[in-house]
Design a protein around this motif. Sequence first.
Motif, PDB file in Angstrom:
ATOM      1  N   PHE A 121      -9.009  24.447   4.852  1.00  0.00           N
ATOM      2  CA  PHE A 121      -9.033  25.356   4.273  1.00  0.00           C
ATOM      3  C   PHE A 121      -8.160  25.648   3.101  1.00  0.00           C
ATOM      4  N   SER A 122      -7.012  24.464   2.398  1.00  0.00           N
ATOM      5  CA  SER A 122      -6.090  24.117   1.498  1.00  0.00           C
ATOM      6  C   SER A 122      -7.419  24.025   0.219  1.00  0.00           C
ATOM      7  N   ALA A 123      -7.951  23.156   0.153  1.00  0.00           N
ATOM      8  CA  ALA A 123      -9.202  22.810  -0.925  1.00  0.00           C
ATOM      9  C   ALA A 123      -8.170  21.812  -1.453  1.00  0.00           C
ATOM     10  N   ARG A 124      -6.964  21.704  -1.314  1.00  0.00           N
ATOM     11  CA  ARG A 124      -6.259  20.561  -2.574  1.00  0.00           C
ATOM     12  C   ARG A 124      -6.463  18.983  -2.553  1.00  0.00           C
ATOM     13  N   GLU A 125      -5.932  18.752  -3.456  1.00  0.00           N
ATOM     14  CA  GLU A 125      -5.762  17.515  -3.634  1.00  0.00           C
ATOM     15  C   GLU A 125      -4.775  16.542  -2.831  1.00  0.00           C
ATOM     16  N   ILE A 126      -4.609  15.615  -1.933  1.00  0.00           N
ATOM     17  CA  ILE A 126      -4.145  14.210  -1.384  1.00  0.00           C
ATOM     18  C   ILE A 126      -3.867  13.625  -2.096  1.00  0.00           C
ATOM     19  N   ARG A 127      -2.588  12.576  -2.506  1.00  0.00           N
ATOM     20  CA  ARG A 127      -2.630  12.283  -3.092  1.00  0.00           C
ATOM     21  C   ARG A 127      -2.433  10.455  -2.306  1.00  0.00           C
ATOM     22  N   ALA A 128      -2.354   9.592  -2.671  1.00  0.00           N
ATOM     23  CA  ALA A 128      -2.736   8.293  -2.354  1.00  0.00           C
ATOM     24  C   ALA A 128      -1.038   8.283  -1.030  1.00  0.00           C
ATOM     25  N   ASP A 129      -0.010   8.496  -1.456  1.00  0.00           N
ATOM     26  CA  ASP A 129       1.267   8.249  -0.643  1.00  0.00           C
ATOM     27  C   ASP A 129       0.640   9.062   0.858  1.00  0.00           C
ATOM     28  N   GLU A 130       0.887  10.274   0.226  1.00  0.00           N
ATOM     29  CA  GLU A 130      -0.253  11.256   1.156  1.00  0.00           C
ATOM     30  C   GLU A 130      -0.738  10.744   2.592  1.00  0.00           C
ATOM     31  N   ALA A 131      -1.009  10.400   1.823  1.00  0.00           N
ATOM     32  CA  ALA A 131      -2.773  10.384   2.840  1.00  0.00           C
ATOM     33  C   ALA A 131      -1.995   8.833   3.333  1.00  0.00           C
ATOM     34  N   VAL A 132      -1.403   8.566   3.206  1.00  0.00           N
ATOM     35  CA  VAL A 132      -1.236   7.137   4.085  1.00  0.00           C
ATOM     36  C   VAL A 132      -0.416   8.034   5.472  1.00  0.00           C
ATOM     37  N   ALA A 133       0.708   9.197   4.572  1.00  0.00           N
ATOM     38  CA  ALA A 133       1.651   9.756   5.294  1.00  0.00           C
ATOM     39  C   ALA A 133       1.273  10.232   6.178  1.00  0.00           C
ATOM     40  N   ILE A 134       0.146  11.313   5.834  1.00  0.00           N
ATOM     41  CA  ILE A 134      -0.787  11.630   7.760  1.00  0.00           C
ATOM     42  C   ILE A 134      -1.559  11.175   8.230  1.00  0.00           C
ATOM     43  N   GLY A 135      -2.450   9.444   7.764  1.00  0.00           N
ATOM     44  CA  GLY A 135      -3.099   9.496   8.273  1.00  0.00           C
ATOM     45  C   GLY A 135      -4.812   9.597   7.893  1.00  0.00           C
ATOM     46  N   LEU A 136      -4.319   9.521   6.787  1.00  0.00           N
ATOM     47  CA  LEU A 136      -5.939   9.796   5.980  1.00  0.00           C
ATOM     48  C   LEU A 136      -6.175   8.175   5.811  1.00  0.00           C
ATOM     49  N   ALA A 137      -5.123   7.594   5.215  1.00  0.00           N
ATOM     50  CA  ALA A 137      -5.393   6.576   4.634  1.00  0.00           C
ATOM     51  C   ALA A 137      -4.402   5.287   5.583  1.00  0.00           C
ATOM     52  N   GLU A 138      -4.942   3.791   5.323  1.00  0.00           N
ATOM     53  CA  GLU A 138      -3.469   3.110   6.225  1.00  0.00           C
ATOM     54  C   GLU A 138      -2.038   2.542   5.323  1.00  0.00           C
ATOM     55  N   THR A 139      -3.109   2.573   3.634  1.00  0.00           N
ATOM     56  CA  THR A 139      -2.307   1.565   2.646  1.00  0.00           C
ATOM     57  C   THR A 139      -2.195   1.749   1.415  1.00  0.00           C
ATOM     58  N   VAL A 140      -1.529   1.668   0.729  1.00  0.00           N
ATOM     59  CA  VAL A 140      -1.512   2.527  -0.757  1.00  0.00           C
ATOM     60  C   VAL A 140      -1.520   0.836  -2.067  1.00  0.00           C
ATOM     61  N   VAL A 141      -2.639   0.663  -2.428  1.00  0.00           N
ATOM     62  CA  VAL A 141      -2.206  -0.729  -3.518  1.00  0.00           C
ATOM     63  C   VAL A 141      -2.619  -0.051  -4.863  1.00  0.00           C
ATOM     64  N   ARG A 142      -1.830  -1.335  -5.928  1.00  0.00           N
ATOM     65  CA  ARG A 142      -2.235  -0.651  -7.040  1.00  0.00           C
ATOM     66  C   ARG A 142      -3.957  -0.367  -8.150  1.00  0.00           C
ATOM     67  N   ALA A 143      -4.471   0.196  -8.333  1.00  0.00           N
ATOM     68  CA  ALA A 143      -5.810   0.084  -8.515  1.00  0.00           C
ATOM     69  C   ALA A 143      -6.239  -1.133  -9.345  1.00  0.00           C
ATOM     70  N   ASP A 144      -5.604  -2.407  -9.759  1.00  0.00           N
ATOM     71  CA  ASP A 144      -6.138  -3.674 -10.383  1.00  0.00           C
ATOM     72  C   ASP A 144      -6.639  -3.764  -8.832  1.00  0.00           C
ATOM     73  N   ASP A 145      -5.476  -4.098  -8.220  1.00  0.00           N
ATOM     74  CA  ASP A 145      -5.299  -4.614  -7.125  1.00  0.00           C
ATOM     75  C   ASP A 145      -6.466  -4.593  -5.297  1.00  0.00           C
ATOM     76  N   LEU A 146      -7.143  -3.473  -5.715  1.00  0.00           N
ATOM     77  CA  LEU A 146      -7.629  -2.623  -4.521  1.00  0.00           C
ATOM     78  C   LEU A 146      -9.026  -2.895  -4.291  1.00  0.00           C
ATOM     79  N   ARG A 147     -10.003  -4.253  -4.944  1.00  0.00           N
ATOM     80  CA  ARG A 147     -10.858  -4.086  -4.590  1.00  0.00           C
ATOM     81  C   ARG A 147     -10.301  -5.891  -4.038  1.00  0.00           C
ATOM     82  N   ASP A 148      -9.371  -6.585  -4.640  1.00  0.00           N
ATOM     83  CA  ASP A 148      -8.983  -8.057  -4.036  1.00  0.00           C
ATOM     84  C   ASP A 148      -8.857  -7.667  -3.351  1.00  0.00           C
TER      85      ASP A 148
END
Length: 265
Positions: A164-191
């Motif tokens: 309903f909000s169509a808002r942006e969810i940043r990485a830290d919030e994504a982890v907090a609400i269960g949208l993602a499992e963890t956050v890493v630096r962008a340069d380290d993401l693929r590895d």
Amino acid sequence: MSENSVVLERIGGTAVITLNRPQRRNALDDTIMAAMDRIVRSIRQDRSVTAVVLTGAGGNFCAGADLGDGDAQAERGFYVRDLLQNHHTWFAALCDLEMPVISAVDGFATGAGLSVALAADFVIASDRARFVSSFARVGFVPDLALMYVLPRRVGLVRAKEIVFSAREIRADEAVAIGLAETVVRADDLRDAAIAFARRFENAPTRVLGMAKHIMNRTFETDRQALLQQEAAVQGLCAASQYNAEAVRRFFSKEAPIFPGTERLF
């Protein structure tokens, strides 16, 4: 059709799928649809693949459907319906891959791109990831199964708030609400995503796949039906060469084939 709109690489037992239209933020078009259909089918048939990493090129994951990729001559309503049904084919096959699938999300995962990210079993976000259910901004309901996968990730009320909000969810919030499992630096993401996937190289891939198949249907399967599936699958496990060797090693006090892995997140 571009042969490079999706790139498939092999790193050990891990198949790395990269959406590769960076000039369009990897938006979904006919070339990606055809390539993903072919690639997911090939992975499903390749028993040497033990896990999949799904990511995007050029600093973004996927901007959703390419709204400039329509047929000007088509009747719009039927065109959109047919287009979605064609995308459903590869998307369902991706969701149903019987092996661990990891989304590595950098930059934007927007609209149907959010659906693609959530087709995975696990989501690893870069510190600059942005998750957006953008459909309401352009007068659409969520599609590509987002209304199915999102509530299963974050719960029904939170899913409604995101839609309903169509808002942006940043990485830290994504982890907090269960949208993602963890956050890493962008340069380290693929590895980081590949290292995570390679933890499963000695795991019983078909066993994990059958467990995934059942668990993906937990919320719409009654207990008795689930128990019947469990029993049938356990019979297949008991008849497998992997199980025979694993049990032999257990009783011989030898090192296991798959000793398990440390906590995933």
